[in-house]
Design an enzyme around this catalytic site. Structure first.
Site, PDB file in Angstrom:
ATOM      1  N   ASP A  10      47.151  13.229  37.149  1.00 19.95           N
ATOM      2  CA  ASP A  10      46.513  11.992  36.694  1.00 19.95           C
ATOM      3  C   ASP A  10      47.588  11.014  36.238  1.00 19.95           C
ATOM      4  OD1 ASP A  10      43.944  12.924  37.275  1.00 19.95           O
ATOM      5  OD2 ASP A  10      43.804  13.956  35.354  1.00 19.95           O
ATOM      6  N   LYS A  32      45.994  18.510  42.041  1.00 16.95           N
ATOM      7  CA  LYS A  32      44.785  17.706  42.246  1.00 16.95           C
ATOM      8  C   LYS A  32      45.152  16.232  42.298  1.00 16.95           C
ATOM      9  CE  LYS A  32      41.398  16.931  39.038  1.00 16.95           C
ATOM     10  NZ  LYS A  32      40.831  15.573  39.077  1.00 16.95           N
ATOM     11  N   ASP A  59      40.381  15.090  45.009  1.00 14.58           N
ATOM     12  CA  ASP A  59      39.176  14.960  44.167  1.00 14.58           C
ATOM     13  C   ASP A  59      38.677  13.518  44.184  1.00 14.58           C
ATOM     14  OD1 ASP A  59      37.183  15.493  42.331  1.00 14.58           O
ATOM     15  OD2 ASP A  59      38.515  15.372  40.590  1.00 14.58           O
ATOM     16  N   LYS A  61      35.375  12.858  45.078  1.00 16.89           N
ATOM     17  CA  LYS A  61      33.932  12.944  44.809  1.00 16.89           C
ATOM     18  C   LYS A  61      33.116  12.035  45.719  1.00 16.89           C
ATOM     19  CE  LYS A  61      34.488  14.242  39.935  1.00 16.89           C
ATOM     20  NZ  LYS A  61      35.958  14.113  39.777  1.00 16.89           N
ATOM     21  N   HIS A  63      30.281  10.377  47.831  1.00 20.06           N
ATOM     22  CA  HIS A  63      28.832  10.237  47.613  1.00 20.06           C
ATOM     23  C   HIS A  63      28.389   9.014  48.404  1.00 20.06           C
ATOM     24  CE1 HIS A  63      25.345  10.253  44.424  1.00 20.06           C
ATOM     25  NE2 HIS A  63      24.917  10.127  45.659  1.00 20.06           N
ATOM     26  N   ASP A  64      27.809   9.247  49.599  1.00 21.45           N
ATOM     27  CA  ASP A  64      27.428   8.114  50.456  1.00 21.45           C
ATOM     28  C   ASP A  64      26.431   8.649  51.486  1.00 21.45           C
ATOM     29  OD1 ASP A  64      27.534   5.634  51.945  1.00 21.45           O
ATOM     30  OD2 ASP A  64      29.538   5.315  51.113  1.00 21.45           O
ATOM     31  N   ASN A  67      26.602  10.268  57.347  1.00 21.64           N
ATOM     32  CA  ASN A  67      27.578   9.925  58.386  1.00 21.64           C
ATOM     33  C   ASN A  67      28.905   9.470  57.780  1.00 21.64           C
ATOM     34  OD1 ASN A  67      28.328   9.336  61.197  1.00 21.64           O
ATOM     35  ND2 ASN A  67      28.296   7.202  60.500  1.00 21.64           N
ATOM     36  N   THR A  68      28.816   8.627  56.746  1.00 22.19           N
ATOM     37  CA  THR A  68      30.042   8.119  56.114  1.00 22.19           C
ATOM     38  C   THR A  68      30.810   9.236  55.428  1.00 22.19           C
ATOM     39  OG1 THR A  68      28.955   5.996  55.808  1.00 22.19           O
ATOM     40  CG2 THR A  68      30.878   6.406  54.428  1.00 22.19           C
ATOM     41  N   THR A 123      30.388  15.837  33.223  1.00 25.57           N
ATOM     42  CA  THR A 123      30.302  16.272  31.823  1.00 25.57           C
ATOM     43  C   THR A 123      30.176  15.084  30.869  1.00 25.57           C
ATOM     44  OG1 THR A 123      32.668  16.533  32.025  1.00 25.57           O
ATOM     45  CG2 THR A 123      31.375  18.539  31.923  1.00 25.57           C
TER      46      THR A 123
HETATM   47  O1  C5P Z   1      44.011  16.365  31.306  1.00 26.54           O
HETATM   48  P1  C5P Z   1      42.876  17.300  31.546  1.00 26.54           P
HETATM   49  O2  C5P Z   1      43.278  18.758  31.559  1.00 26.54           O
HETATM   50  O3  C5P Z   1      41.699  17.025  30.656  1.00 26.54           O
HETATM   51  O4  C5P Z   1      42.445  16.972  33.053  1.00 26.54           O
HETATM   52  C1  C5P Z   1      41.279  17.501  33.611  1.00 26.54           C
HETATM   53  C2  C5P Z   1      41.052  16.939  34.981  1.00 26.54           C
HETATM   54  O5  C5P Z   1      39.803  17.404  35.464  1.00 26.54           O
HETATM   55  C3  C5P Z   1      40.998  15.418  35.056  1.00 26.54           C
HETATM   56  O6  C5P Z   1      41.560  15.052  36.319  1.00 26.54           O
HETATM   57  C4  C5P Z   1      39.537  15.097  35.006  1.00 26.54           C
HETATM   58  O7  C5P Z   1      39.198  13.936  35.707  1.00 26.54           O
HETATM   59  C5  C5P Z   1      38.934  16.307  35.722  1.00 26.54           C
HETATM   60  N1  C5P Z   1      37.555  16.612  35.343  1.00 26.54           N
HETATM   61  C6  C5P Z   1      37.127  16.844  34.044  1.00 26.54           C
HETATM   62  N2  C5P Z   1      35.829  17.138  33.761  1.00 26.54           N
HETATM   63  C7  C5P Z   1      34.961  17.218  34.749  1.00 26.54           C
HETATM   64  C8  C5P Z   1      35.362  17.006  36.064  1.00 26.54           C
HETATM   65  C9  C5P Z   1      36.677  16.706  36.332  1.00 26.54           C
HETATM   66  O8  C5P Z   1      37.912  16.793  33.128  1.00 26.54           O
HETATM   67  N3  C5P Z   1      33.716  17.559  34.468  1.00 26.54           N
END
Ligand code: C5P
Length: 235
Positions: A10, A32, A59, A61, A63-64, A67-68, A123
């Site tokens: 990130d 990731k 990652d 995600k 959502h469409d 076909n897309t 979450t």
């Molecule tokens: O820095 P941290 O360990 O919190 O990073 C967790 C990673 O997992 C981040 O890339 C975050 O976007 C992702 N993530 C999350 N909770 C989710 C889904 C994905 O923290 N429910």
């Protein structure tokens, strides 16, 4: 045992991502690439990480319409990613189209098909937010419902939060791979992740992969932080 740690890159630039990848490749199971890095650095960063021989979890995600999503998945397979995410809320036809595109494009290219992971309920959404968008306000029930849908559509994996892993393990097939973010080694206080598990706890509850970002990337010595987590797991 294979290394279950996936480091969440990130970071806002390709330069930082590559620096971390080089330092961490030997001590983690994969990286990731999420929306921030992909939007800033584009598909080239995925090619570069793959070029270093590392596993990539894309990652984005998706959502469409089916076909897309199928076409986006095929593009990800051409980038040779090993894992990728789609929103289960996109419906069973979208999920089937995603899995079919992954299998079919991998077959054409002679690649191993990537592990398609379904995202259930983010979450960041609580019961109130689910009511606002017209969904079942019982978060667990909604997660179970979407997990079953993903399974029916042929997906072989799910992303799930630490609070869901134990329960989901009881209702999904044993072969379904569970990828868990929100992991915090014992020594780190849980910043903005409200419900966390230690790496050992998550694996004991049935996680297959652990997504870990800041506890590794923001550490003074990222490699030492990753090694410490690995030791904690092996103990
Ligand atoms: O820095 P941290 O360990 O919190 O990073 C967790 C990673 O997992 C981040 O890339 C975050 O976007 C992702 N993530 C999350 N909770 C989710 C889904 C994905 O923290 N429910």
């Amino acid at each position: 045992m294979r290394n279950p740690i996936i480091v969440a890159l990130d970071v806002p630039t390709a330069h930082e991502a590559l620096r971390l990848t080089e330092v961490l490749a030997a001590v983690c199971g994969g990286f990731k690439v999420g929306s921030e890095l992909f939007t800033a650095a584009g598909p080239e960063i995925v090619r570069q990480i793959r070029g270093l021989g590392a596993t990539v979890f894309l990652d984005l995600k998706f959502h469409d319409i089916p076909n897309t999503v199928a076409r986006a998945v095929a593009a990800a397979v051409r980038l040779d990613v090993q894992m990728l995410t789609v929103h289960t809320g996109g419906g069973v036809e979208m999920l089937k189209a995603a899995e079919h595109a992954a299998q079919e494009s991998a077959r054409q290219l002679g690649h191993t098909p990537p592990l398609m992971l379904g995202v259930t309920i983010l979450t960041s959404l609580d019961s109130n937010s689910l009511s606002q968008i017209g969904l079942d306000p019982d978060v667990n029930r909604q997660v179970r419902r979407l997990a079953n849908l993903a399974n029916q559509a042929g997906l072989r994996g799910l992303v799930c939060s630490p609070r869901e892993v134990a329960e989901l393990r009881q209702v999904i097939p044993a072969s379904t791979q569970l990828v868990i973010p929100g992991i915090r080694p014992q020594a780190v206080a849980g910043d903005d992740q409200k419900r966390t598990l230690t790496p050992r706890e998550a694996l004991a509850l049935g996680a297959n992969w652990l997504v870990i970002g800041r506890p590794i990337c923001a550490a003074k010595d990222p490699r030492a932080a990753a090694e410490k987590i690995l030791n904690e797991i092996a103990e």
